[in-house]
Design an enzyme around this catalytic site. Structure first.
Site, PDB file in Angstrom:
ATOM      1  N   ARG A 115      -6.106 -29.119  13.104  1.00  0.00           N
ATOM      2  CA  ARG A 115      -6.789 -29.986  12.565  1.00  0.00           C
ATOM      3  C   ARG A 115      -7.316 -29.710  11.028  1.00  0.00           C
ATOM      4  O   ARG A 115      -7.676 -30.315  10.144  1.00  0.00           O
ATOM      5  CB  ARG A 115      -8.291 -30.496  13.135  1.00  0.00           C
ATOM      6  CG  ARG A 115      -7.801 -31.515  14.281  1.00  0.00           C
ATOM      7  CD  ARG A 115      -9.034 -31.822  15.107  1.00  0.00           C
ATOM      8  NE  ARG A 115      -9.486 -30.954  15.984  1.00  0.00           N
ATOM      9  CZ  ARG A 115     -10.632 -30.852  16.389  1.00  0.00           C
ATOM     10  NH1 ARG A 115     -11.520 -31.746  16.405  1.00  0.00           N
ATOM     11  NH2 ARG A 115     -11.101 -29.947  17.458  1.00  0.00           N
TER      12      ARG A 115
ATOM     13  N   GLY B   9     -13.049 -16.105  16.792  1.00  0.00           N
ATOM     14  CA  GLY B   9     -12.779 -16.421  15.230  1.00  0.00           C
ATOM     15  C   GLY B   9     -13.296 -17.438  14.256  1.00  0.00           C
ATOM     16  O   GLY B   9     -13.546 -17.219  13.223  1.00  0.00           O
TER      17      GLY B   9
ATOM     18  N   GLU C 161     -14.358 -27.236  32.156  1.00  0.00           N
ATOM     19  CA  GLU C 161     -13.879 -27.839  30.960  1.00  0.00           C
ATOM     20  C   GLU C 161     -13.954 -29.476  30.745  1.00  0.00           C
ATOM     21  O   GLU C 161     -13.793 -29.998  31.745  1.00  0.00           O
ATOM     22  CB  GLU C 161     -12.690 -27.418  30.576  1.00  0.00           C
ATOM     23  CG  GLU C 161     -12.225 -26.068  30.383  1.00  0.00           C
ATOM     24  CD  GLU C 161     -13.129 -25.498  29.237  1.00  0.00           C
ATOM     25  OE1 GLU C 161     -12.952 -26.048  28.131  1.00  0.00           O
ATOM     26  OE2 GLU C 161     -14.057 -24.520  29.609  1.00  0.00           O
TER      27      GLU C 161
ATOM     28  N   ASN D  14     -13.339 -26.627  13.268  1.00  0.00           N
ATOM     29  CA  ASN D  14     -11.995 -27.245  13.571  1.00  0.00           C
ATOM     30  C   ASN D  14     -11.419 -27.984  12.401  1.00  0.00           C
ATOM     31  O   ASN D  14     -10.442 -28.386  12.372  1.00  0.00           O
ATOM     32  CB  ASN D  14     -12.186 -28.099  14.753  1.00  0.00           C
ATOM     33  CG  ASN D  14     -12.399 -27.190  15.850  1.00  0.00           C
ATOM     34  OD1 ASN D  14     -11.709 -26.302  16.297  1.00  0.00           O
ATOM     35  ND2 ASN D  14     -13.673 -27.441  16.456  1.00  0.00           N
TER      36      ASN D  14
ATOM     37  N   ASN E  80      -9.092  -7.389 -30.848  1.00  0.00           N
ATOM     38  CA  ASN E  80      -9.127  -5.981 -30.198  1.00  0.00           C
ATOM     39  C   ASN E  80      -8.010  -5.801 -29.578  1.00  0.00           C
ATOM     40  O   ASN E  80      -7.747  -4.640 -29.009  1.00  0.00           O
ATOM     41  CB  ASN E  80     -10.202  -6.124 -28.910  1.00  0.00           C
ATOM     42  CG  ASN E  80      -9.943  -7.371 -28.025  1.00  0.00           C
ATOM     43  OD1 ASN E  80      -9.817  -8.516 -28.504  1.00  0.00           O
ATOM     44  ND2 ASN E  80     -10.491  -7.143 -26.770  1.00  0.00           N
TER      45      ASN E  80
ATOM     46  N   ARG F 156     -11.588 -11.344 -48.668  1.00  0.00           N
ATOM     47  CA  ARG F 156     -10.947 -12.736 -48.578  1.00  0.00           C
ATOM     48  C   ARG F 156     -10.537 -13.228 -50.080  1.00  0.00           C
ATOM     49  O   ARG F 156     -10.971 -12.176 -50.879  1.00  0.00           O
ATOM     50  CB  ARG F 156     -12.217 -13.686 -48.236  1.00  0.00           C
ATOM     51  CG  ARG F 156     -13.391 -13.746 -49.132  1.00  0.00           C
ATOM     52  CD  ARG F 156     -14.277 -14.717 -48.680  1.00  0.00           C
ATOM     53  NE  ARG F 156     -15.543 -14.682 -49.609  1.00  0.00           N
ATOM     54  CZ  ARG F 156     -16.681 -14.698 -49.501  1.00  0.00           C
ATOM     55  NH1 ARG F 156     -17.135 -14.324 -48.230  1.00  0.00           N
ATOM     56  NH2 ARG F 156     -17.497 -14.647 -50.394  1.00  0.00           N
TER      57      ARG F 156
END
Ligand code: UD1
Ligand code: CA
Length: 465
Positions: free
Chosen positions: A15, A108, A158, A231, A394, A448
């Site tokens: 899902r 998990g 279940e 999920n 740089n 400049r």
């Protein structure tokens, strides 16, 4: 008593509709599995066995970097292929489990379980009996129901296998249990898949424990956040918000003033002194520390950084110290729209204004770069004023070089300081200069084109067509 921990992480996570294995999706900047592993580590187990399956290689690679951060934890992996249920998942761990002590089984994809709850479960097990973490909260639809006879736990049924009466039971199984390892191994050997899903249910061991006299106890929680599984993207987002709310409230308990707890995100650790205030829409990542009286404006993104007392970070500032870190001195003013990159070290009372980028540079006390500027690989002395639109060049295309701007220098607007170069103390660089050679202290340096005036010059006039 020795403790081994098994984390079930072989499921597909269909899902989530993602290429990424579900347990690697992030909550508050850390993979779901990382949350579980970090909590597991707090229990100091002898071994941590992760059951992988879908996306197993990805999961193992992610665990390798977790292992670097937790070198004392003995990581092990077993593969479950194909995935025939939670009982089958734990069966795969049997060959690497010891024969004594306690085994704790975690999911998990249940990231916010807390160490104290796990400790209570391990204590209830005591190596003597099966202990289940059960929940009396929210809607139990879809979950395994706890069937009791009087007070005593008899079984888990279940949802898909439950009778209509059993579906009315409100206490459900969180997916977390602790068992005496020797008995667990015996029960796992007896599992059958005679059920509606043709799966080997870990939950069937409850009846076995009751029947063989080992016994089973339940440790009940009403904290839905700790046992919430992920999920889908919606569930992930909902849990993220609940977690963020917990963190926000914990900070406010310490005295931090958040303008809106619902518009605050912490993906790491945040240390705060007294009287810190944080406006809406800020994101903190990695390790961040804020001293007393620090003010963070709206919509700042701040990562891996230390901000000293009294500094003010104006809105829309982006700070990420990555590995080098960033430090902002006491009383400094940063932003709005400033960017501090790795190695930026701002002294006390430094001012960094809008659209100024600082990378790997040190600015001493009171230095200012207020507008549209870049400072990279620079060492900037005290009280330097760095003009609008000026940059350090740089990088020569191959290597980075350093620019040193000594104390009390004034850099005009729109200058290019071509590194390596040093601007001598107290010197001034005229606006629009491209400086390629070191400049002497105290002098005005200009590089400049000279301004010229053509008196009486006439603009061209449009010719007729
Ligand atoms: C399981 C419990 C249920 C409980 C619920 C809590 C069983 C039979 N049921 O339900 O009682 O209320 O958890 O969330 O245990 N996994 C594997 N390999 C597999 C199957 C699953 O590693 O073959 C892993 C999944 O990745 C996940 C965990 O086990 O991390 C739980 O699996 P899931 O399918 O979500 O649980 P359910 O079987 O629905
Ligand atoms: Ca399932």
């Amino acid at each position: 008593m020795v403790l081994d921990i098994v984390i079930m992480a072989a499921g597909k996570g269909t899902r989530m509709k993602s290429k990424l294995p579900k347990v690697l999706h992030k909550l508050a900047g850390r993979a779901l599995l990382q949350h579980v592993v970090d909590t597991a580590a707090a229990l100091k187990p002898r071994s941590l066995i992760t059951v992988t399956g879908h996306g197993g290689e990805h999961v193992k690679a992610a665990c390798a970097s977790m292992h670097k951060a937790l070198p004392d934890l003995a990581f092990q992996f077993v593969t479950q292929e194909p995935q025939l249920g939670t009982g089958h998942a734990v069966q795969q761990a049997v060959p690497v489990l010891g024969n004594e002590g306690i085994t704790l089984v975690l999911n998990g994809d249940v990231p916010l379980i807390e160490a104290a709850s796990l400790q209570a479960l391990v204590q209830a097990c005591a190596g003597q009996r099966l202990a289940l973490l059960t929940v009396e909260y929210g809607d139990p639809t879809g979950y395994g129901r706890i069937v009791r006879a009087g007070d005593a736990v008899q079984a888990i049924v279940e949802h898909k296998d439950a009778t209509p009466e059993q579906r009315l039971l409100t206490e459900w199984y969180s997916g977390v249990l602790a068992a005496p390892t020797a008995q667990l191994k015996r029960w796992l050997g007896q599992l059958q898949n005679h059920n509606s899903q043709k799966e080997y249910y870990l939950t069937d061991i409850v009846q076995m424990a009751v029947q063989d006299g080992t016994g089973c106890v339940a440790v009940k929680t009403t904290d839905g956040v700790q046992v919430a599984g992920v999920n889908s993207p919606v569930q992930l987002q909902e849990l993220e918000r609940q977690y963020q709310k917990r963190q926000a409230y914990a900070l406010m308990e310490q005295g931090v003033r958040l303008t809106d707890a619902a518009r605050f995100d912490l993906r790491g650790s945040l240390q705060c002194g007294q009287d810190v205030s944080i406006d809406v829409g800020c994101v903190f990542e990695g390790r961040v520390s804020l001293g007393d009286d620090v003010q963070i404006g709206a919509h700042c993104h701040i990562a891996n950084c230390t901000i000293a007392a009294g500094a003010v970070i104006h809105p829309f500032t982006h700070i990420d110290g990555e590995k080098l870190g960033v430090s902002v001195g006491a009383g400094a003013l940063v932003g709005p729209f400033a960017r501090l990159r790795p190695g930026a070290q701002l002294g006390n009372e430094v001012h960094i204004g809008n659209f100024v980028e600082v990378k790997n540079s040190t600015l001493a006390h009171g230095a200012k770069a207020n507008h549209l500027a870049y400072l990279g690989d620079a060492t900037v002395g005290e009280r330097v004023n760095y003009g609008a639109g000026s940059i350090t060049a740089n990088y020569d295309g191959a290597n980075k070089h350093r620019t040193v701007i000594e104390a009390d220098v004034h850099i005009g607007s729109n200058c290019v300081l071509v590194a390596p170069v040093t601007i001598g103390a107290g010197g001034t660089v005229g606006g629009g200069s491209t400086i390629t050679k070191n400049t002497p202290a105290g002098a005005l340096s200009i590089a400049r084109g000279k301004q010229a005036t053509l008196a009486g010059w006439k603009r061209p006039v449009k010719t007729k067509d």
